[in-house]
Motif scaffolding. Structure first.
Motif, PDB file in Angstrom:
ATOM      1  N   SER A 251     -21.631 -35.820 -25.782  1.00 30.70           N
ATOM      2  CA  SER A 251     -20.317 -35.039 -25.843  1.00 30.70           C
ATOM      3  C   SER A 251     -19.981 -34.621 -27.442  1.00 30.70           C
ATOM      4  N   GLU A 252     -20.454 -35.308 -28.243  1.00 31.65           N
ATOM      5  CA  GLU A 252     -20.301 -34.852 -29.494  1.00 31.65           C
ATOM      6  C   GLU A 252     -20.798 -33.493 -29.905  1.00 31.65           C
ATOM      7  N   GLN A 253     -22.291 -33.659 -29.367  1.00 31.99           N
ATOM      8  CA  GLN A 253     -22.953 -32.420 -29.624  1.00 31.99           C
ATOM      9  C   GLN A 253     -22.336 -31.184 -29.076  1.00 31.99           C
ATOM     10  N   LEU A 254     -21.838 -31.292 -27.642  1.00 35.17           N
ATOM     11  CA  LEU A 254     -21.058 -30.203 -27.138  1.00 35.17           C
ATOM     12  C   LEU A 254     -20.060 -29.782 -27.799  1.00 35.17           C
ATOM     13  N   ARG A 255     -19.155 -30.808 -28.433  1.00 33.39           N
ATOM     14  CA  ARG A 255     -17.862 -30.165 -29.442  1.00 33.39           C
ATOM     15  C   ARG A 255     -18.411 -29.609 -30.764  1.00 33.39           C
ATOM     16  N   LEU A 256     -19.508 -30.037 -30.932  1.00 37.58           N
ATOM     17  CA  LEU A 256     -20.113 -29.288 -32.287  1.00 37.58           C
ATOM     18  C   LEU A 256     -20.387 -27.925 -32.260  1.00 37.58           C
ATOM     19  N   ARG A 258     -19.537 -26.120 -29.690  1.00 44.26           N
ATOM     20  CA  ARG A 258     -18.156 -25.378 -29.360  1.00 44.26           C
ATOM     21  C   ARG A 258     -17.359 -24.695 -30.591  1.00 44.26           C
ATOM     22  N   ARG A 262     -16.594 -20.927 -31.978  1.00 43.36           N
ATOM     23  CA  ARG A 262     -15.254 -20.527 -32.379  1.00 43.36           C
ATOM     24  C   ARG A 262     -15.307 -19.984 -33.571  1.00 43.36           C
ATOM     25  N   LYS A 263     -15.820 -20.668 -34.557  1.00 42.62           N
ATOM     26  CA  LYS A 263     -16.234 -20.134 -36.079  1.00 42.62           C
ATOM     27  C   LYS A 263     -16.559 -18.776 -35.967  1.00 42.62           C
ATOM     28  N   GLY A 290     -25.942 -22.800 -25.504  1.00 46.84           N
ATOM     29  CA  GLY A 290     -26.068 -23.718 -24.022  1.00 46.84           C
ATOM     30  C   GLY A 290     -24.391 -23.569 -23.733  1.00 46.84           C
ATOM     31  N   ASP A 292     -20.933 -22.606 -21.687  1.00 44.26           N
ATOM     32  CA  ASP A 292     -20.307 -22.200 -20.337  1.00 44.26           C
ATOM     33  C   ASP A 292     -19.728 -20.957 -20.571  1.00 44.26           C
ATOM     34  N   ASP A 294     -17.195 -19.773 -18.907  1.00 46.64           N
ATOM     35  CA  ASP A 294     -15.696 -19.829 -18.836  1.00 46.64           C
ATOM     36  C   ASP A 294     -15.224 -20.331 -20.462  1.00 46.64           C
ATOM     37  N   GLN A 295     -15.979 -21.301 -21.052  1.00 46.73           N
ATOM     38  CA  GLN A 295     -15.382 -21.659 -22.359  1.00 46.73           C
ATOM     39  C   GLN A 295     -15.205 -20.430 -23.163  1.00 46.73           C
ATOM     40  N   LEU A 298     -12.647 -18.072 -22.738  1.00 44.72           N
ATOM     41  CA  LEU A 298     -11.588 -18.487 -23.041  1.00 44.72           C
ATOM     42  C   LEU A 298     -11.392 -18.414 -24.650  1.00 44.72           C
TER      43      LEU A 298
ATOM     44  N   SER B 251     -17.601 -43.247 -27.317  1.00 45.18           N
ATOM     45  CA  SER B 251     -17.279 -41.805 -27.581  1.00 45.18           C
ATOM     46  C   SER B 251     -16.051 -42.125 -28.698  1.00 45.18           C
ATOM     47  N   LEU B 254     -17.326 -43.369 -32.082  1.00 44.52           N
ATOM     48  CA  LEU B 254     -18.031 -42.036 -32.757  1.00 44.52           C
ATOM     49  C   LEU B 254     -16.884 -41.184 -33.428  1.00 44.52           C
ATOM     50  N   ARG B 258     -16.387 -40.555 -37.366  1.00 43.67           N
ATOM     51  CA  ARG B 258     -16.328 -39.249 -37.814  1.00 43.67           C
ATOM     52  C   ARG B 258     -14.986 -38.934 -38.947  1.00 43.67           C
ATOM     53  N   GLN B 295     -23.765 -33.227 -38.402  1.00 42.46           N
ATOM     54  CA  GLN B 295     -22.189 -33.419 -38.614  1.00 42.46           C
ATOM     55  C   GLN B 295     -21.788 -33.500 -39.957  1.00 42.46           C
ATOM     56  N   LEU B 298     -21.898 -30.344 -41.836  1.00 41.90           N
ATOM     57  CA  LEU B 298     -20.996 -29.466 -41.454  1.00 41.90           C
ATOM     58  C   LEU B 298     -19.614 -29.774 -42.264  1.00 41.90           C
ATOM     59  N   LYS B 325     -10.910 -23.735 -40.231  1.00 40.06           N
ATOM     60  CA  LYS B 325     -10.706 -22.407 -39.511  1.00 40.06           C
ATOM     61  C   LYS B 325      -9.833 -21.756 -40.446  1.00 40.06           C
TER      62      LYS B 325
ATOM     63  N   SER D 248     -20.887 -35.798 -20.110  1.00 39.23           N
ATOM     64  CA  SER D 248     -20.283 -35.184 -21.340  1.00 39.23           C
ATOM     65  C   SER D 248     -19.900 -33.772 -21.060  1.00 39.23           C
ATOM     66  N   ARG D 249     -20.684 -33.331 -20.008  1.00 38.06           N
ATOM     67  CA  ARG D 249     -20.019 -31.954 -19.213  1.00 38.06           C
ATOM     68  C   ARG D 249     -18.708 -31.984 -18.607  1.00 38.06           C
ATOM     69  N   GLU D 252     -15.779 -32.169 -20.785  1.00 36.84           N
ATOM     70  CA  GLU D 252     -15.569 -31.198 -21.240  1.00 36.84           C
ATOM     71  C   GLU D 252     -14.762 -30.257 -20.088  1.00 36.84           C
ATOM     72  N   LEU D 256     -10.717 -28.613 -20.396  1.00 37.19           N
ATOM     73  CA  LEU D 256     -10.442 -27.445 -20.182  1.00 37.19           C
ATOM     74  C   LEU D 256      -9.409 -27.241 -19.278  1.00 37.19           C
TER      75      LEU D 256
END
Lengths: 338, 338, 338, 338
Positions: A251-256, A258, A262-263, A290, A292, A294-295, A298, B251, B254, B258, B295, B298, B325, D248-249, D252, D256
């Motif tokens: 989950s963390e990886q995915l957030r990172l 995303r 965005r940046k 990797g 989506d 949709d994401q 958006l 989660s 974590l 962070r 992380q 970053l 941002k 994790s997906r 997400e 969303l």
């Protein structure tokens, strides 16, 4: 990148196809089917009836496969110089073509490609055990990894979370050794064959703690059953852990990823517009991360809305700069004050 | 911390190595291999053929191991006074060296170290059962825990989530008792041996609900099979729960860690720069919190960018200090008003 | 709440103890041990040797237990009027004591308490089957639920996510029926006993798809093995789903509860201070929401810092109103402008 | 949508009921029970004793079921033109009624409905194998999918995460082939029947790596046991991955959908009020997005509070419109400046 259009084209055909490149797509499908057929052939050739009846055909197929894979390998090495510098910040000094090719030859996927054909050629000169040859042919299965982004994702995750997985496996093995030791003391005399030594008892411990439970070796004494039951419940409890840790880390990886995307979107849109070239670069980034569809859409939409609004009137927050949601318009209040 | 450089050096060699300290690294690897070899020796010595043939060698190895572990233990106790005060806010009153050492002796890891050597010395004076001695030697495996951060993470999680795990195990045991009771009433007469009492039926219940399924005891009546099937489906459904709860709680943990790290980074960079000493402290914190390199980098990068921007023009937020941002530039609006 | 201090005290003793109430804690532990001993007694009494030898003692223990549980039940009903109105917004019209007690009697836990003693008294007047009596005694296990917050959490989750769990079980059952039907057609003639009808084949399907795998019934034909293998792989894949869905939903729940808590903290601290009474109310809320100590403290700390800063100088954001992190001080820039 | 009230009413009766539409609810329950009874009938009819004794009744029930399902199918096709345009942005050009109906006929659920009745009618004209007929009758089970939102959620997730699931299954199959090959070489001579070829060894590999563990085929050589143990531990480790990735997906996805819902709530409440019609539309959206009641209510409450505050004093942000937390009042600082 290079001045050789033929080599560039070959490079793109050999690489996993992009949308719209049908020649490359057909070639990909052909190679995938050939790899699967090879696997099936290896498996079938171990069934003695099939082996006896279809031996010539299987051998012909093997020769054909080796020829195709050899040509593919040569093509890949030759066109390696057409590869784009995917990581510009890592480019370092200029490399001569033969240096680039040599470096390619030692990448993991190139080594797998080599391992898929080398044994056949070696067997012409050296006398190799036929069975080991067959085993090596199965390395061709790994060539499939090139074509599935999801399989690659799995391997990426395994590589990244190797420590957690290794820790989980270590704890499991320690628990297994302790369980086997306990059972050895308890069932030693009741079942001297199955529990006569700790290594023998390990066979029971592994199959119990992984919940496989063949049932070829089970405790027979009352104490052994109590101990086995306690260890099993404990083991199942421990096994909920690595899955949970993995899930939270992913989950963390995915957030990172995303946030990184965005940046980049915000940077690319500094000037308020999004050229097709920028869009294609963002799309490449999206695939690398990797994310989506949709994401990504958006995030791009939100950034676009935000920029357009802020160009008309760059004094106030019309959209939250953090989440891109529209804000009530405070400029009215300012005009009141003015 | 102390005025004895030899003792300080010994302390750092005995502790898990830091990057660049090769003497400590070699020593770590040597100890890890010795522990693994000890485990293998204990396991091998229970195989009677190996025991008969290699008995003198195995005993010599045991003596050697005990000597090494004893020296390690003495070294650890002596150098305990060189340990940095990792938790400054907990320091309390000044402690004399022997008090510090005594306190160290009663830490869990020091007790494990003692348990790894004590039985050998005890067996010289007291007549101990050889088999129990061997069992105690396996406690040496736990010494490994010192060297794997991931294993430590697992244990930390187990300790922190013990309640959830205990609750899951409690529910499981309650379901097992009820399942065993049900099966006892159903199969009592059909299989008086396997289901003749509730404790006997528990053996079936444990191996079914943990999905081990040895198959040495299975229901034979139609009603028993229906009941067994229903219980199994239910049990599998219940078992998706603890894993899910754990994953969501981890989660959270974590995220909390962070946030703590980010807070420290911002504090350390109040003055706009990051000294090597501050960086090394942050790195230590990162390790303590078990955060990823990516992380942490970053977060530090974002903080650095933010500070540099704000130094050029220290009036306004050009970048959000929290998420990095870019913000619309409110100073324009203020200057318009001014 | 009430004017009867004796009844209030009894109420607090019977309820799970609060920190510092040692009488209540001792009583809790006594009841928990009594319940566990009862379960052990029921289980032991089904072992015929134990039953024959210890029958009088077991009966005496049963009478003792019933007396204790009966007194507990009477005490609970009598002191029900001392229960605080935990849900003030639900209070509705004034209720007379007997109405409050009647309402308590029909709460689930009170019904369980009644079910734990009623069979014993009924057996005095009516001739009940001894085996059913014994079974009912096991309902006493459910009384344990009162004492473990984690077990309660599990049940709360099960209740809340019942739909997802039910859907997963439904899909599983549908897959099982289809698997059993397929296997019935394939193995019908090869194993007329094990696969002679779809219901018979279901026994195989259940034990295969839940990965219990007793092995008492396995396919023997080649086609049966291929089909079984395919179904097993599919089944395992499907089973990763409910766990994943649950984990993600629980993460959501946790986030929701944390946000609720933060909202209350901010409300309570509107005036910038936190009285002991407010703190104890927050603590109660924290327990109700099942939040961690660490999390709650962090949230309260952040709110406190924020409020104190904003009282000194209520013009500017010294702390981010969203996450409570300190911001660089823009008032300096304003004074420059002024 | 249409001018035919009878057809509209039929449409709503046939669709899963909305709250308050009792006729539709009764019809739904009737159909669900009929489908379940059909499944039970098919399963029962394979038990030869039941088949012989109840054959006429079972056949009558089948005829009755086909009649009901046929009427349902005709009704659904006829009333398809009354379906609201759920996806307005996809409406495209105007379609004639027969075009709408034809399009409906080829939707997956309509094809399932057809498959549930067609075999019966076909068997009147063509001589069909009775056993295949029976098998096709079980497709009626899939009709149930229409009525459970949670089952639909599961299928949605499966469809969306098909790639990850497929990747996990691919990796599993590759590991299985490699495990089977290894075991074939090791146990080939010891157990020529069970491990005589790679396909034969696959049976062992599948049942071991999915942890089913029937135990009908287990390694007997020492090397085989070591290899089997290693592969099992590895396999269990790999299997924690897909579950973690999925979890994790899904988190997400949920995030969303929640953001989408919040965006709509804010849009709908632009004017500061929430009409019953808007509320019912939001509720529909909530159901489509599969959100919790609690979450939706919280989001709506926060938006309502925010709007009410901002109406009294529409110049400033008193509450963050996104998270509902109170903001410090910046108008004071502005008035100071003014």
């Amino acid at each position: 990148m290079s001045q050789n259009p033929l080599r560039d084209r070959l490079y793109h055909i050999l690489e996993p196809h992009r949308k719209g490149d049908y020649v490359s797509q057909v070639f990909d499908i052909f190679l995938i089917l050939l790899i699967l057929a090879n696997t099936a052939a290896v498996m079938a050739s171990t069934v003695s009836e099939i082996h006896q009846q279809w031996h010539p055909q299987l051998y012909a197929f093997e020769v054909f496969s080796v020829v195709v894979f050899s040509l593919e390998y040569i093509g890949r090495v030759w066109s390696a110089t057409s590869a784009p510098q995917t990581l510009p910040f890592r480019k370092g000094p200029y490399q001569k073509p033969w240096q680039q090719r040599l470096r390619y030859v030692f990448t993991p996927m190139a080594l797998v490609d080599l391992a898929a054909i080398l044994p056949f050629f070696l067997s012409m000169f050296v006398l190799l055990d036929l069975r080991i040859l067959r085993l090596l042919r199965l390395t061709r299965l790994i060539k499939l990894g090139r074509y599935s982004r999801s399989v690659n994702l799995l391997f990426t995750v395994i590589k990244k979370e190797l420590r957690v997985l290794a820790a989980a496996v270590s704890v499991l093995i320690i628990v297994m050794v302790l369980a086997a030791t306990g059972m050895y003391y308890i069932e030693q005399h009741a079942q001297p064959e199955a529990f006569g030594s700790i290594p023998a008892a390990l066979w029971w411990a592994i199959n119990t703690l992984t919940t496989v439970g063949y049932g070829d070796v089970t405790p027979v004494t009352a104490l052994g059953k109590v101990f086995s039951g306690a260890i099993t419940i404990l083991g199942v409890g421990i096994f909920a852990l690595p899955a949970g840790i993995l899930a939270s880390r992913l989950s963390e990886q995915l957030r990172l990823r995303r946030d990184t995307f965005r940046k980049h979107v915000m940077e690319v849109m500094e000037d308020g517009s999004l050229t097709p070239h920028e869009l294609s670069r963002l799309n490449q980034l999206r695939e690398t991360l990797g994310l989506d569809d949709d994401q990504a859409n958006l995030l791009i939409d939100l950034a676009q809305d935000y920029k357009q609004q802020n160009q008309q009137d760059d004094q106030h927050f019309r959209y939250c700069p953090h989440c891109g949601k529209s804000l009530p318009q405070p400029e009215d209040s300012h005009s009141h004050q003015g």
